[in-house]
Design an enzyme around this catalytic site. Sequence first.
Site, short mmCIF file in Angstrom:
data_model
loop_
_atom_site.label_atom_id
_atom_site.label_comp_id
_atom_site.label_asym_id
_atom_site.label_seq_id
_atom_site.Cartn_x
_atom_site.Cartn_y
_atom_site.Cartn_z
N LYS A 12 -9.24 2.26 -2.56
CA LYS A 12 -9.57 1.90 -1.58
C LYS A 12 -11.09 2.19 -0.97
CE LYS A 12 -7.31 1.17 3.13
NZ LYS A 12 -6.23 1.33 3.92
N CYS A 48 -5.46 -3.24 2.21
CA CYS A 48 -5.40 -3.56 3.53
C CYS A 48 -6.77 -3.59 4.09
CB CYS A 48 -4.58 -2.20 4.19
SG CYS A 48 -3.92 -2.52 5.67
N GLU A 55 0.70 -1.24 -0.03
CA GLU A 55 0.03 0.06 0.18
C GLU A 55 0.81 1.19 0.08
OE1 GLU A 55 -2.43 0.10 3.51
OE2 GLU A 55 -3.63 1.75 2.74
#
Lengths: 557, 557
Positions: free
Chosen positions: A113, A149, A41
Amino acid sequence: MRVALAQIDPTVGDLDGNTAKIAAWIDRAAEQGAELAIFPELCVPGYPAEDLYLKRHFVAANLTAVEGLASGVGAMTVLVGFAEPVAAGAGRRHAHNSLAVLRDGAVRAVYRKNHLPNYAVFDEQRYFVAAGEPATIDVAGVGVGLTICEDLWEPGPPASSEAAEGAGLIANPSGSPYHRGKGRERERMLALRAREYGTHLAFCNLVGGQDELVFDGHSFVVDPSGAVIARAAQFEEELLLCEIPSAGGARLAEPLPDLAEVYAALTLGLRDYVRKNGFRHVGLALSGGIDSALVALLAADAIGAGNVSCVVMPSPHSSPETQADARAIAANLGAEAIEIAIEPAMAAYEESLAGPFGAALEASGGAAEPLPRDPTRSSEPDLAAENIQARIRGNMMMALSNKHGWLVLTTGNKSEMSVGYATLYGDMAGGFAAIKDVPKTLVYELVRYRNEREGRELVPASAIERAPSAELRPDQRDSDSLPPYELLDRVLEAYVERDEGREEMVAAGMPGDVVDEVVRMVDRSEYKRRQAAPGIRITPKAFGRDRRLPITNRFGE
Amino acid sequence: MRVALAQIDPTVGDLDGNTAKIAAWIDRAAEQGAELAIFPELCVPGYPAEDLYLKRHFVAANLTAVEGLASGVGAMTVLVGFAEPVAAGAGRRHAHNSLAVLRDGAVRAVYRKNHLPNYAVFDEQRYFVAAGEPATIDVAGVGVGLTICEDLWEPGPPASSEAAEGAGLIANPSGSPYHRGKGRERERMLALRAREYGTHLAFCNLVGGQDELVFDGHSFVVDPSGAVIARAAQFEEELLLCEIPSAGGARLAEPLPDLAEVYAALTLGLRDYVRKNGFRHVGLALSGGIDSALVALLAADAIGAGNVSCVVMPSPHSSPETQADARAIAANLGAEAIEIAIEPAMAAYEESLAGPFGAALEASGGAAEPLPRDPTRSSEPDLAAENIQARIRGNMMMALSNKHGWLVLTTGNKSEMSVGYATLYGDMAGGFAAIKDVPKTLVYELVRYRNEREGRELVPASAIERAPSAELRPDQRDSDSLPPYELLDRVLEAYVERDEGREEMVAAGMPGDVVDEVVRMVDRSEYKRRQAAPGIRITPKAFGRDRRLPITNRFGE
């Protein structure tokens, strides 16, 4: 499909350096025959870059860097994390937390994300605009679902949708900071998701230190049964290769035992802080006590004993045994030892302050640093004398830092930082607080662990066994002012790390009077912690970005 | 309908004290015949209480406090802000940011904030669960739409829905922190919304200092034409009464002129930090320079000159003129002046460090505190000598604080804090940094303003006109190391407050070499600011919670 997880240690803000590293690792992955290379990330800008993400020109520059990377990519598919500029009109935020899909010389797709953590050390809703779309790409005939994540920690979309649409692998580039035992938590969570979704999952984590955080790497791949089929090392860069579905033979690094894991986290966090901030040498005040002994061990392991200077500064209250231990530790490590007398400065302060104090300084009674709001402070003048000693030592350390270009390491542990048992501008003076998040009881365990690993007493048994003392007045003991550390650390874990109230703590068997006293000390020391050097987070809640309490605060439980 | 806006100054965490104050003001509003009393956002727990909102037992206790308040309320409708416990399952967050509607002895309704700011100093998405429902209550036949602070800054619901459903008044309890000119911004914004929605709006703000923030009060009511029909004072508690629709005759406090406003903000922020943290006396190192002069003025105005001790600590590099100015300032204010010699301590450090330094300390050349990553540091040994002087003074101040229970005020301004022109643990030692967010050019303006207000030179013209110098070596001038302050402050405003990049700054006419040097200095000083005392925010972006940059950061523009 052959997948490469590129567990790298980028540096925040170093767009050129990060891009060069990523390009080199892309080449390595291609040489190994990978069809998909996954990077962590936000590895292009670095993570967490905090308010750098609010600078439009930084976000623009990181996009340019990604486009440059793309131009060098061939047939392999590469996922790199970057801050993607948003269209105008998103208010103060300028970016998505995104993955660029690179192939055949260009950015072929972008995934944004979905779930932005905004708790603990995370402020992602301050920086990024969340998106709500899943994305699956095709790599060598396999559907690869994209997540970043937190996206996989939250049940449901995007991962559940991607799996439902047939993804054979879900990639999860992450920037997941370490705390003690976090690796096991992650493996359990991802195994659960893999079984739930019936897919492979690939977790590729950052490694390295960034101010208060240390990223532990520990990337891994789980198969649809939840079994770990490949695992990279902790606390080191590594290119982890894995066939999906498993052909066997992938590397399965053994996770470190508990104390070795914590020690490695501290070592890496310290090394990266030193290195990434351009230092080559550190100095620390070595008292002969257990805390500075641990910091000396860590420093020697992090950057080599030849780059560590230990400064021994006895006062009339320092026992000969403690001083001898200090010298022995430096000698055992092979680090430089410097001795500085502080009595001349003590005498000078006494002389200059005699008038303003209206009485000569005395050195007896009282605890460390006084607390704000403490109505008894002015009746405890001896604190002033104790603190002057500590501050003279702080000044000496900073003078050596100024003269020689050292980074000064402070030596306070979490128990002391919690209750304010430290002198602001004294033993708290320095640039990095390596063991700031290590409770005193764990300090002992880590020193014993390191001695055992060495097979000899790097730290003499006498330093481990002596009753803890700040040695700022005759016959002082920590236990004069504080509960026993075993009990103190239990109360602190409940109060500081789990936000428990008095009622819960007493119900768990902690004595009410101790709870009240510890809570009072912790709350009153907030002003000191606000001026403390940063240190490495190894628990689920550290002081710093992780715990944001007001100084002005009258809630007393 | 008669409305009372209760612009109060609560204390974070002081549930008993805040509840008692709110109860007293409810009585005052009832005595004045109010049918609706509006209290500020989160006035029961205090605002911002930061991670206190994450403690379940704190949230539970604040609910109990609200229920206690409700039991004493009669026929008048009262709106109070509190942290409302959420049902289980909301993750780490335990509360809504809510308004309780109190009437006839009970909580009759609850409104939950829709828009949670998570930028600048605000972390509300860390603490609160947002709701999405508008709410209108009936008070004396008038529909009163409910909003909380940010809810009205965002166009659209809930306010637009409440207005569409016929609300004659929209109440806007707020916790809106001050920066220079913010009051005018709020009046413009709310006038726009009032015209858009065709309703009255009542903005009721907190007043008082909380760590880095100062709330300016300045509550007001606008009518549907956008005209302000009632306005409370800035920086003072006040119960503002207003008939809706306007019957004329409501109080319309005149907003303060610019410099008076900033000066009042600083005074209140300092007074509340001292008072709410239980101090009664402050000390500061008074050099005779303009910065410490301003801090002395503010301290005397905040808590009375009799509670201020000025410490004059000349070194061999302090000019007689500067020392004379320091003594004159203390005398003009009627504050205590204490003189302390620092030469004995300077000599003692020189003696003790001669060995470790390998050469005697010299005092010539170099700037203030060296910077990390500065490869030239070790070739500038004189910095060590300069910093030792500053740190001796810091130690003296802390010794007096320990002895007498003072809060030590630091005297650095924003320009110095930006570029690191200050000594960590030296002049940066202290508990509160009153002028930390005041650029140097504004320091001059504020001192001149205060002299003019007094009608005499509290600060002598010589102290204002002298070229700025740290006086840490012979003939030192700030201009040896820094660009002229007029230019420096322009660059800093662009870089620090507006996050502009090099290109924008150069396009705006700032010299490229100055921009590069200033950016370098600002970035390299991040580690110092991380250990600085908190201070009062008066600009749109202050150091502290407002600007979160990594220390480890290689982005250089």
